[in-house]
Enzyme design. Sequence first.
Site, PDB file in Angstrom:
ATOM      1  N   ASN A   9      28.777  54.384  29.492  1.00 46.64           N
ATOM      2  CA  ASN A   9      30.016  54.281  30.264  1.00 46.64           C
ATOM      3  C   ASN A   9      31.075  55.061  29.487  1.00 46.64           C
ATOM      4  O   ASN A   9      31.594  54.578  28.490  1.00 46.64           O
ATOM      5  CB  ASN A   9      30.411  52.800  30.400  1.00 46.64           C
ATOM      6  N   LYS A  11      33.984  55.824  30.276  1.00 43.45           N
ATOM      7  CA  LYS A  11      35.367  55.385  30.529  1.00 43.45           C
ATOM      8  C   LYS A  11      36.251  56.624  30.754  1.00 43.45           C
ATOM      9  O   LYS A  11      35.756  57.636  31.264  1.00 43.45           O
ATOM     10  CB  LYS A  11      35.865  54.496  29.391  1.00 43.45           C
ATOM     11  N   HIS A  93      33.862  46.183  36.305  1.00 43.46           N
ATOM     12  CA  HIS A  93      34.020  46.248  34.847  1.00 43.46           C
ATOM     13  C   HIS A  93      35.266  45.441  34.469  1.00 43.46           C
ATOM     14  O   HIS A  93      36.256  45.437  35.211  1.00 43.46           O
ATOM     15  CB  HIS A  93      34.161  47.709  34.397  1.00 43.46           C
ATOM     16  N   GLU A  95      37.600  45.976  32.558  1.00 38.68           N
ATOM     17  CA  GLU A  95      38.854  46.750  32.502  1.00 38.68           C
ATOM     18  C   GLU A  95      39.433  46.928  33.908  1.00 38.68           C
ATOM     19  O   GLU A  95      40.651  46.949  34.080  1.00 38.68           O
ATOM     20  CB  GLU A  95      38.606  48.099  31.799  1.00 38.68           C
ATOM     21  N   GLU A 164      28.908  41.484  30.037  1.00 35.96           N
ATOM     22  CA  GLU A 164      29.760  42.085  29.018  1.00 35.96           C
ATOM     23  C   GLU A 164      30.853  41.094  28.644  1.00 35.96           C
ATOM     24  O   GLU A 164      31.877  41.005  29.356  1.00 35.96           O
ATOM     25  CB  GLU A 164      30.414  43.369  29.557  1.00 35.96           C
ATOM     26  N   GLY A 170      34.593  47.087  22.943  1.00 43.05           N
ATOM     27  CA  GLY A 170      35.439  47.992  22.158  1.00 43.05           C
ATOM     28  C   GLY A 170      36.035  47.351  20.915  1.00 43.05           C
ATOM     29  O   GLY A 170      36.902  47.925  20.271  1.00 43.05           O
ATOM     30  N   SER A 208      30.156  46.506  22.393  1.00 42.69           N
ATOM     31  CA  SER A 208      29.932  46.949  21.014  1.00 42.69           C
ATOM     32  C   SER A 208      28.457  47.076  20.650  1.00 42.69           C
ATOM     33  O   SER A 208      28.055  46.740  19.534  1.00 42.69           O
ATOM     34  CB  SER A 208      30.665  46.029  20.029  1.00 42.69           C
TER      35      SER A 208
HETATM   36  P1  PGA Z   1      31.832  49.253  24.170  1.00 45.11           P
HETATM   37  O1  PGA Z   1      32.092  49.174  25.757  1.00 45.11           O
HETATM   38  O2  PGA Z   1      30.378  49.599  23.974  1.00 45.11           O
HETATM   39  O3  PGA Z   1      32.763  50.326  23.691  1.00 45.11           O
HETATM   40  O4  PGA Z   1      32.156  47.907  23.621  1.00 45.11           O
HETATM   41  C1  PGA Z   1      31.139  48.645  26.643  1.00 45.11           C
HETATM   42  C2  PGA Z   1      31.669  48.686  28.057  1.00 45.11           C
HETATM   43  O5  PGA Z   1      32.867  48.439  28.248  1.00 45.11           O
HETATM   44  O6  PGA Z   1      30.926  48.976  29.017  1.00 45.11           O
END
Ligand code: PGA
Length: 246
Positions: A9, A11, A93, A95, A164, A170, A208
Site C-alpha cells: 500500500n 499510500k 483503510h 486512514e 490492521e 506506521g 508495521s
Molecule cells: P505500515 O502501514 O506497514 O506502514 O504500518 C500498513 C497500512 O497502513 O496498510
Amino acid sequence: MRRKLVVGNWKMNGSRLLNAELLAGLDGAGPWVSDVAVCAPYPYLADVALSLQGKRIAWGAQDCSSREAGAYTGDVSAAMLAEFGCKYVIVGHSERRAYHAESDQLVADKAKIALAHNLTPIVCVGETLAEREANQTDVVVKRQMSAVIHTLGHCISQVVVAYEPVWAIGTGKTATPEQAQAVHALLRTQLHAATPKSAEMQLLYGGSVKPDNAATLFSQPDIDGGLIGGASLKVADFAAICRAAG
Ligand code: PGA
C-alpha cells in the site's frame, strides 16, 4: 491450502521516476511463491499497469467511490478502475475512516460496488489504541466486518480482509503474532457463520510489517499474508517480506 498474498500500500507516496525504479527492482527480485500486488495512487495506475504487463505482480487502487457514476467531484469509480484491468481495491483503510469519516456502511457499499465490477476489495478492519485498551478490540472489528457481511451476503467469500490495528500502522509497533492471530481467528469464525467458504478466504495482517517480523506473523494459522505500508516503498524490504510469505 490458502495461497499467501502480500499487498503493498504505497499510500500518497511516489513519483513516476520512483515508481518505475521500485517496480523494476521488484521485477528483478521476484518471482515469489505467494501472490503479490501493489496499490498505487490513482494518477500512477495507468503507468503501473503498463510496467506490470505480463509480470506476476498484480496492481490495485487504494479506494473507490461507493457510487456507480455521476456528480461526485474528485471521486473515482470502480468501473473506471476495472477498465484499466485493476485487480484489487483497498476499502475502509483506517486512514480513510479517520480522515474522511468513512462509516462502516460506506465501506461496505464500496466493497459491494467493487465486486460488481469484478475487482477484489481488500476490506480493512482494526481497532484504535484506546479501543484496545478498553478491551473493545473484538467488538470493533466484528462490528466493522458485520456491516460488510450484511451488505454482501454470500458474496463476502470474494473479498480479502486485512486486519490492521490502527495503533500498529506506521508506528513501528507491530501486534505480536499471538495478538494478530487471535483477531484473525475471531474474524474467520465470524466469516464462517456467513459463508461456507470462510476457510478459503485470505485474511491479511497489516501494521508495521517488516522483513524481520513478517515470517513469524505469516506462519500463524489464520494469517494469509500482509498489507504493507512503509516497507512496500523499499525494494529490498518488500522483496524480503514477499519471500517470507513463502
Ligand atoms: P505500515 O502501514 O506497514 O506502514 O504500518 C500498513 C497500512 O497502513 O496498510
